[in-house]
Design an enzyme around this catalytic site. Structure first.
Site, PDB file in Angstrom:
ATOM      1  N   HIS A  66      54.028  32.020   2.182  1.00 23.23           N
ATOM      2  CA  HIS A  66      52.715  31.408   1.946  1.00 23.23           C
ATOM      3  C   HIS A  66      52.534  30.933   0.516  1.00 23.23           C
ATOM      4  O   HIS A  66      51.615  30.178   0.228  1.00 23.23           O
ATOM      5  CB  HIS A  66      51.606  32.409   2.292  1.00 23.23           C
ATOM      6  CG  HIS A  66      51.470  32.641   3.760  1.00 23.23           C
ATOM      7  ND1 HIS A  66      50.453  32.118   4.512  1.00 23.23           N
ATOM      8  CD2 HIS A  66      52.254  33.322   4.633  1.00 23.23           C
ATOM      9  CE1 HIS A  66      50.603  32.470   5.770  1.00 23.23           C
ATOM     10  NE2 HIS A  66      51.686  33.215   5.877  1.00 23.23           N
ATOM     11  N   ASP A  78      49.555  27.096  -6.610  1.00 26.25           N
ATOM     12  CA  ASP A  78      49.099  27.682  -5.359  1.00 26.25           C
ATOM     13  C   ASP A  78      49.977  27.174  -4.222  1.00 26.25           C
ATOM     14  O   ASP A  78      50.296  25.980  -4.185  1.00 26.25           O
ATOM     15  CB  ASP A  78      47.636  27.256  -5.100  1.00 26.25           C
ATOM     16  CG  ASP A  78      46.807  28.348  -4.453  1.00 26.25           C
ATOM     17  OD1 ASP A  78      47.384  29.164  -3.720  1.00 26.25           O
ATOM     18  OD2 ASP A  78      45.592  28.381  -4.685  1.00 26.25           O
TER      19      ASP A  78
HETATM   20  P1  ADQ Z   1      45.201  33.012  -1.059  1.00 23.38           P
HETATM   21  O1  ADQ Z   1      45.851  33.136  -2.386  1.00 23.38           O
HETATM   22  O2  ADQ Z   1      44.350  34.143  -0.636  1.00 23.38           O
HETATM   23  O3  ADQ Z   1      46.249  32.690   0.087  1.00 23.38           O
HETATM   24  P2  ADQ Z   1      43.591  30.602  -0.205  1.00 23.38           P
HETATM   25  O4  ADQ Z   1      44.532  29.746   0.526  1.00 23.38           O
HETATM   26  O5  ADQ Z   1      42.611  29.852  -1.021  1.00 23.38           O
HETATM   27  O6  ADQ Z   1      44.290  31.645  -1.169  1.00 23.38           O
HETATM   28  O7  ADQ Z   1      42.794  31.447   0.845  1.00 23.38           O
HETATM   29  C1  ADQ Z   1      41.715  32.259   0.480  1.00 23.38           C
HETATM   30  C2  ADQ Z   1      40.885  32.574   1.743  1.00 23.38           C
HETATM   31  O8  ADQ Z   1      40.021  33.652   1.454  1.00 23.38           O
HETATM   32  C3  ADQ Z   1      40.049  31.405   2.177  1.00 23.38           C
HETATM   33  O9  ADQ Z   1      40.005  31.360   3.571  1.00 23.38           O
HETATM   34  C4  ADQ Z   1      38.673  31.723   1.587  1.00 23.38           C
HETATM   35  O10 ADQ Z   1      37.601  31.243   2.337  1.00 23.38           O
HETATM   36  C5  ADQ Z   1      38.680  33.242   1.591  1.00 23.38           C
HETATM   37  N1  ADQ Z   1      37.907  33.731   0.436  1.00 23.38           N
HETATM   38  C6  ADQ Z   1      38.141  33.493  -0.863  1.00 23.38           C
HETATM   39  N2  ADQ Z   1      37.198  34.055  -1.631  1.00 23.38           N
HETATM   40  C7  ADQ Z   1      36.336  34.652  -0.796  1.00 23.38           C
HETATM   41  C8  ADQ Z   1      35.129  35.397  -0.976  1.00 23.38           C
HETATM   42  N3  ADQ Z   1      34.604  35.641  -2.198  1.00 23.38           N
HETATM   43  N4  ADQ Z   1      34.524  35.864   0.111  1.00 23.38           N
HETATM   44  C9  ADQ Z   1      35.048  35.635   1.336  1.00 23.38           C
HETATM   45  N5  ADQ Z   1      36.153  34.946   1.576  1.00 23.38           N
HETATM   46  C10 ADQ Z   1      36.804  34.466   0.525  1.00 23.38           C
HETATM   47  C11 ADQ Z   1      47.678  32.648   0.179  1.00 23.38           C
HETATM   48  C12 ADQ Z   1      48.344  31.646  -0.778  1.00 23.38           C
HETATM   49  C13 ADQ Z   1      47.716  30.256  -0.621  1.00 23.38           C
HETATM   50  C14 ADQ Z   1      47.801  29.820   0.846  1.00 23.38           C
HETATM   51  C15 ADQ Z   1      47.314  30.894   1.774  1.00 23.38           C
HETATM   52  C16 ADQ Z   1      47.582  30.564   3.249  1.00 23.38           C
HETATM   53  O11 ADQ Z   1      48.219  32.083  -2.129  1.00 23.38           O
HETATM   54  O12 ADQ Z   1      48.354  29.319  -1.439  1.00 23.38           O
HETATM   55  O13 ADQ Z   1      47.004  28.671   1.043  1.00 23.38           O
HETATM   56  O14 ADQ Z   1      47.927  32.154   1.511  1.00 23.38           O
HETATM   57  O15 ADQ Z   1      48.914  30.315   3.476  1.00 23.38           O
END
Ligand code: ADQ
Length: 461
Positions: A156, A364
């Site tokens: 990921h 990311d």
């Molecule tokens: P993450 O590093 O966790 O994922 P991201 O892809 O942005 O990053 O996903 C975060 C998720 O958590 C989103 O669905 C968001 O809505 C939720 N989230 C964030 N902050 C929140 C909050 N305060 N309250 C509730 N929900 C919250 C890892 C990798 C990424 C990749 C994903 C999926 O680092 O690059 O996109 O996996 O493969």
């Protein structure tokens, strides 16, 4: 019928809200909801003497099988090797990488323990889909236990080129284990290229004309499978959330100002400090924005036991405080910082209220927040996405304003452009972005990975 067994470090059990604030959980859960199957991994709990058998529960067609770690294992494997070694290294942050043999050994042991439990659970014909950097040794460990099932692995987060990856003392063991898969998937073509480069230039392997990779005496397939979101779900959550009390409170408090929003797990890869500084830069260079914009940064607590994350939390508080101290007025603060998890529906509502989604990670794998922000917009009055070129999502989301998160001035200019953008341009860009989201949503991601896995030719080189 083939059974799907999904393995990830953390299993997000139903009703465990904090485990679901993360991209992997969102992706895995929706893939499993579609096909049913087993989700195996860590419960999120530590105990002095973990039960010898996984705890099993069923809900909504998914069987959840979880194990506990001891506190020492959690510290050495998860806080240590996973999040103080692999995470910074794979995000190109060599300066933050800690090397400890004890942590590395713990990582190897936990991966072997996962393999022991799975070997007892897996039936011939089951398809195993392993997720992410915490479990890179698992494919090799499963083969050592004689499993001949199809095994897929999806990373990921980014994969840096061999110049960086080889700084890891265990690089060969990790890549040797991935070579035991039938299919290895990445978020972008550039991560895939890094893997091919490793195979070719570091392992002494080769690329075959049919696209297969030969390395460490094995032949496997690798591909880019950019993860998407459930676009319809996000659209309807955002529309429903218009009636939500918290969303109304936010809209009311913003009043006639324009809202800029950032939503992340609290992590140094997300570029939160640079982003707050860019808001400060905008207010310094274009003071007419004073009292006309509000920046809301929501950051979900993450890896709270790791020293670097504690430090980051203090740094963000300091940075927000500085910008507010410099620019706030008696009835207005430019930066509101909230260090907590929100229900998905409320987040969707917040996105919809925001005129600008400011998504500027330093690096990311993909970044789902960028995609969620787009899907949550009102079609007749959409906001503007400002997106880092170093998010995997930037490869697909060409309708965004693409910025370099290390360049504060460029970010402030993009913010200005976004805040001034006329409605017709916002609509044009948004339609383009929605087209990209719909062409490659979450279902397409898991279907195309699993279809490729199920049809990959299985052979030792
Ligand atoms: P993450 O590093 O966790 O994922 P991201 O892809 O942005 O990053 O996903 C975060 C998720 O958590 C989103 O669905 C968001 O809505 C939720 N989230 C964030 N902050 C929140 C909050 N305060 N309250 C509730 N929900 C919250 C890892 C990798 C990424 C990749 C994903 C999926 O680092 O690059 O996109 O996996 O493969």
């Amino acid at each position: 019928m083939t059974r799907l067994i999904v393995v990830s470090n953390r299993v997000a059990l139903p009703r465990d809200r904090s485990a679901r604030a993360g991209g992997l959980a969102v992706g895995v859960l929706s893939a499993l909801k579609r096909s049913g199957g087993i989700w195996f991994g860590w419960s999120g709990e530590t105990s002095e003497s973990p039960a010898p058998q996984p705890k099993v529960m069923k809900s909504g067609g998914i069987t959840y099988a979880t194990i506990d770690f001891t506190a020492e294992e959690f510290d050495a494997y998860y806080n240590g090797y996973c999040n103080s070694t692999l995470w910074p290294l794979l995000h190109y942050r060599l300066g933050l990488v800690e090397h400890s043999r004890q942590h590395q050994d713990a990582y190897m042991r936990i991966n072997a323990r996962f393999a022991d439990h799975l070997a007892a659970m897996v039936r011939p014909g089951d398809v195993i889909w392993i997720h992410d950097y915490q479990l890179m040794m698992l494919p090799g460990e499963l083969r050592l236990r004689g499993l001949r099932n199809r095994i897929g692995f999806f990373l990921h987060i980014p994969l840096p080129g061999p110049e960086i990856f080889c700084a890891l003392p265990a690089h060969k063991q990790l890549m040797g284990s991935l070579a035991e898969c039938d299919l290895v998937g990445f978020q972008t073509e550039s991560d895939l290229r890094a893997f091919r480069d490793y195979a070719q230039y570091e392992s002494g392997g080769s690329l075959r004309p049919d696209g297969a990779i030969e390395m460490f005496g094995r032949r496997l397939r690798a591909g880019a499978f950019p993860i998407g979101i459930d676009v319809e779900e996000m659209k309807s959550l955002a529309a429903e959330a218009e009636g939500d009390e918290e969303v109304r409170r936010l809209a009311h408090s913003i009043s006639s100002r324009q809202l800029v929003i950032g939503v992340d797990r609290l992590d140094y890869s997300k570029g939160i400090l640079n982003r707050i500084d860019a808001v400060g830069e905008l207010l310094t260079t274009r003071p007419d924005y004073r009292n006309r914009i509000t920046f809301v940064q929501i950051a979900a607590p993450s890896r709270i036991d790791v020293a670097r994350y504690k430090k980051l939390r203090r740094e963000i508080e300091g940075c927000a405080g500085r910008v507010n101290g410099k620019h706030a007025e008696i009835d207005w603060v430019p930066v509101r910082y909230l260090n907590r998890v929100f229900p998905r529906r409320q987040l969707a509502g917040f996105y919809r209220v925001a005129r600008v989604g400011l998504v500027t990670p330093l690096r990311d794998g993909m970044n789902l927040v960028a995609k969620e922000y787009v899907a949550a917009q009102k079609p007749n009055d959409p906001g503007v996405l400002v997106l880092s070129r170093f998010a995997g999502a930037a490869r697909e989301l060409k309708g965004a304003l693409i910025v370099n998160p290390f360049d504060q001035v460029e970010m402030a200019e993009a913010l200005d452009q976004a805040l001034r953008m006329p409605l017709t341009e916002r609509q044009d860009r948004w339609r383009k972005l929605m087209g990209a989201l719909q062409r490659n949503d979450l279902a397409t991601w898991s279907d195309s990975f699993l279809d490729t896995l199920n049809t990959s030719e299985r052979a030792a080189a």
